[in-house]
Motif scaffolding. Structure first.
Motif, PDB file in Angstrom:
ATOM      1  N   UNK A 131       0.878  -1.164  -0.127  1.00  0.00           N
ATOM      2  CA  UNK A 131      -0.129  -0.049   0.021  1.00  0.00           C
ATOM      3  C   UNK A 131       0.961   1.046   0.045  1.00  0.00           C
ATOM      4  N   UNK A 132       1.830   1.271   0.923  1.00  0.00           N
ATOM      5  CA  UNK A 132       2.848   2.490   1.004  1.00  0.00           C
ATOM      6  C   UNK A 132       3.521   2.562  -0.408  1.00  0.00           C
ATOM      7  N   UNK A 133       4.093   1.511  -0.891  1.00  0.00           N
ATOM      8  CA  UNK A 133       4.617   1.472  -2.403  1.00  0.00           C
ATOM      9  C   UNK A 133       3.797   2.196  -3.432  1.00  0.00           C
ATOM     10  N   UNK A 134       2.573   1.792  -3.273  1.00  0.00           N
ATOM     11  CA  UNK A 134       1.663   2.010  -4.662  1.00  0.00           C
ATOM     12  C   UNK A 134       1.243   3.697  -4.320  1.00  0.00           C
ATOM     13  N   UNK A 135       1.578   4.084  -2.967  1.00  0.00           N
ATOM     14  CA  UNK A 135       1.226   5.438  -2.938  1.00  0.00           C
ATOM     15  C   UNK A 135       0.050   5.847  -2.146  1.00  0.00           C
ATOM     16  N   UNK A 136      -0.756   4.946  -1.410  1.00  0.00           N
ATOM     17  CA  UNK A 136      -1.804   5.276  -0.435  1.00  0.00           C
ATOM     18  C   UNK A 136      -1.361   6.049   0.660  1.00  0.00           C
ATOM     19  N   UNK A 137      -2.199   7.014   0.920  1.00  0.00           N
ATOM     20  CA  UNK A 137      -1.743   7.926   2.239  1.00  0.00           C
ATOM     21  C   UNK A 137      -2.740   7.842   3.159  1.00  0.00           C
ATOM     22  N   UNK A 138      -2.642   8.416   4.364  1.00  0.00           N
ATOM     23  CA  UNK A 138      -3.557   8.609   5.302  1.00  0.00           C
ATOM     24  C   UNK A 138      -4.585   9.586   5.090  1.00  0.00           C
ATOM     25  N   UNK A 184      -6.855   6.498  -9.316  1.00  0.00           N
ATOM     26  CA  UNK A 184      -6.827   5.087  -9.564  1.00  0.00           C
ATOM     27  C   UNK A 184      -5.434   4.460  -9.274  1.00  0.00           C
ATOM     28  N   UNK A 185      -5.531   3.684  -7.934  1.00  0.00           N
ATOM     29  CA  UNK A 185      -4.087   2.965  -7.551  1.00  0.00           C
ATOM     30  C   UNK A 185      -4.239   1.599  -7.637  1.00  0.00           C
ATOM     31  N   UNK A 186      -3.171   1.181  -8.265  1.00  0.00           N
ATOM     32  CA  UNK A 186      -3.381  -0.267  -8.570  1.00  0.00           C
ATOM     33  C   UNK A 186      -2.046  -1.044  -7.551  1.00  0.00           C
ATOM     34  N   UNK A 187      -2.468  -1.849  -6.622  1.00  0.00           N
ATOM     35  CA  UNK A 187      -1.650  -2.374  -5.535  1.00  0.00           C
ATOM     36  C   UNK A 187      -1.243  -3.819  -5.910  1.00  0.00           C
ATOM     37  N   UNK A 382       0.499   6.281 -11.899  1.00  0.00           N
ATOM     38  CA  UNK A 382       0.073   5.283 -12.899  1.00  0.00           C
ATOM     39  C   UNK A 382      -0.678   5.795 -14.057  1.00  0.00           C
ATOM     40  N   UNK A 383      -0.389   5.002 -15.020  1.00  0.00           N
ATOM     41  CA  UNK A 383      -0.964   5.097 -16.245  1.00  0.00           C
ATOM     42  C   UNK A 383      -0.834   4.276 -17.141  1.00  0.00           C
ATOM     43  N   UNK A 384      -1.874   3.530 -17.866  1.00  0.00           N
ATOM     44  CA  UNK A 384      -1.980   2.475 -18.813  1.00  0.00           C
ATOM     45  C   UNK A 384      -1.520   3.163 -20.478  1.00  0.00           C
ATOM     46  N   UNK A 385      -1.546   4.450 -20.378  1.00  0.00           N
ATOM     47  CA  UNK A 385      -1.671   5.047 -21.816  1.00  0.00           C
ATOM     48  C   UNK A 385      -0.400   6.116 -21.676  1.00  0.00           C
TER      49      UNK A 385
END
Length: 476
Positions: A131-138, A184-187, A382-385
């Motif tokens: 979660x931290x590596x993907x960028x989720x924050x408090x 959108x965050x992908x973990x 994060x971006x698929x394009x």
């Protein structure tokens, strides 16, 4: 720590991810199943009503009904009636999941989540977690999981949906701050080891300052802190930093063990207030204060047991708190095994600081407020394009904030990819040794993530830590 009162001993837990259930009602339901009792009290009348409703549903509903699901539904209804996000009934699966989070390791994303005002809020991602590596924050608000709305779920239904096999991916749609657009965050799920303590020494001009980071209060955390402290004291440290930033809490017994070396018995380190108003003081056993000064680092992800530590250090020993205001959780939950693999965790009391303050939904203010640079709140992009000039969306706004945080000249952060943004991207690509296209492709995204992570992990950029080191340097 065991809370003692009226001759009873109970193991108490300070947990963040909970929902709700009333003990008296549950035990009443349990008696209903085991023994029929004459209907002579209001409670027995209520139980008879529940029993009759269950019988009617089982005998008259159009489809066959699972009795266990009916019971779970009844208990969850009691949960909703309490309107308490920190009390919860857990069926067998949820109970197993919860127990795994306290012991050894488990597979998931590694984030503490609570439900506030009908929304699922990230209290804090665990240190070094997916979660931290993907960028989720408090304070991120989770709106969707893999495209599905989650507002109607319970906290454990949500976490069951988020968890999964190691290596699999889960997509979260979140709201952050005042942004009107969802991110959108992908973990990528991974094993989450419960390693709660780390330590190091910072040395400057021959002065050694010890540093202990506590990521959560689990079984064994107190022993690990004691071992770390012994190692640091052998290094002849002249000051100590306790870091509970992003620490969502944990076992109440654990925080008592952690506090023991640092606070004296001059006054209670907390009070437990029952619903009848009785207050039970809890006091440390230590007689003498440490010879060296200490500082505690706190932030908005410091909650529950972490707040007990911060308040005790501040109000018993006058320890300086550096950082930002804490989360604000001032209740105590008791875990009760129901005998069939399920359990309930019920809010049974409040906890008050040594000065008898209740910090629930208020938090603890730092002695010295130090706000981290904006880049510390940013997530990997994060971006698929491919992102390029002329595009306009939230991902580009994140890109612009990231580039500005890294020191590149940006004239707008509204999500429109203009010429200035293109020039900044080209400058970054040149510095990173990439082809200077001005477009953000996969290789540029990867390098941006690596650069962001390196910046955030560089202690020289950690304003709160540096302020603590400066403070101790002047007061040793």
């Amino acid at each position: 720590m065991q809370l003692k009162g009226g001759g009873k001993v109970r193991k108490a837990l300070m947990m963040i991810i909970c929902v709700a259930l009333g003990a008296g009602l549950f035990f009443g339901v349990d008696r209903m199943w085991l023994k029929r009792v004459p209907e002579t009290t209001d409670e027995q009348v209520t139980l008879s009503k529940i029993e009759k409703a269950q019988k009617i549903i089982q005998e008259s509903y159009v489809d066959k009904v699972d009795a266990d699901k009916l019971m779970d539904g009844a208990l969850k209804g009691m949960v909703a009636a309490l309107n308490d996000p920190y009390s919860v009934y857990m069926d067998k699966d949820a109970s197993k999941q919860f127990n795994e989070s306290l012991h050894s390791s488990f597979s998931g994303i590694g984030a503490e989540i609570t439900k506030q005002d009908g929304q699922f809020v990230v209290v804090s991602p665990l240190k070094e977690s997916p979660a931290e590596k993907a960028g989720l924050k408090p304070n991120d608000v989770i709106k969707k999981v893999d495209g599905d709305e989650v507002a109607s779920l319970t906290i454990y239904e949500l976490t069951s949906k988020i968890r999964g096999p190691k290596g699999s991916r889960v997509q979260l749609n979140i709201e952050r701050g005042q942004s009107e657009k969802e991110l959108t965050v992908t973990v990528v799920r991974d094993d989450i080891p419960i390693e709660t303590v780390s330590h190091s020494v910072f040395e400057q001009d021959g002065v050694k300052t010890g540093y202990i980071e506590i990521t959560t209060f689990a079984e064994g955390t107190g022993q690990d802190v004691q071992k770390a402290l012994e190692k640091l004291e052998k290094e002849e440290i002249t000051g100590l930093i306790l870091d509970v930033r992003g620490n969502p809490g944990g076992l109440l017994s654990s925080v008592e063990e952690v506090l023991d070396p640092f606070i004296t018995d001059r006054k209670p380190f907390m009070y437990v207030e029952e619903r009848n108003g009785n207050r039970e003081p809890l006091t440390a056993k230590t007689k003498e204060k440490k010879e060296y000064p200490a500082v505690v680092l706190i932030d908005g992800g410091s909650a529950s047991a972490a707040e007990i530590l911060a308040a005790a250090m501040r109000e018993v020993e006058g320890t300086t708190l550096i950082g930002t205001k804490t989360f604000g959780k001032g209740t105590v939950q008791q875990s009760l095994d129901l005998g069939d693999g399920s359990q309930m965790k019920l809010t049974v009391s409040k906890w008050l600081t040594p000065d008898k303050r209740w910090i629930h939904k208020k938090g603890i203010e730092p002695t010295i407020e130090v706000v981290q640079p904006d880049i510390f709140s940013l997530s990997p992009l994060q971006s698929a394009v491919i992102l390029k000039k002329g595009m306009n969306d939230e991902r580009i706004a994140s890109l612009q904030r990231l580039l500005e945080g890294l020191g590149y000249d940006i004239d707008r952060k509204d999500g429109y990819f203009n010429t200035k943004t293109e020039e900044a991207v080209m400058k970054f690509q040149k510095t990173a040794g990439l082809k200077e296209t001005g477009e953000v492709n996969t290789s540029t995204l990867k390098k941006l993530e690596e650069t962001l992570t390196a910046y955030q992990e560089n202690v020289n950029h950690d304003h709160q830590l540096q302020s603590a080191l400066d403070f101790l340097g002047k007061n040793q």
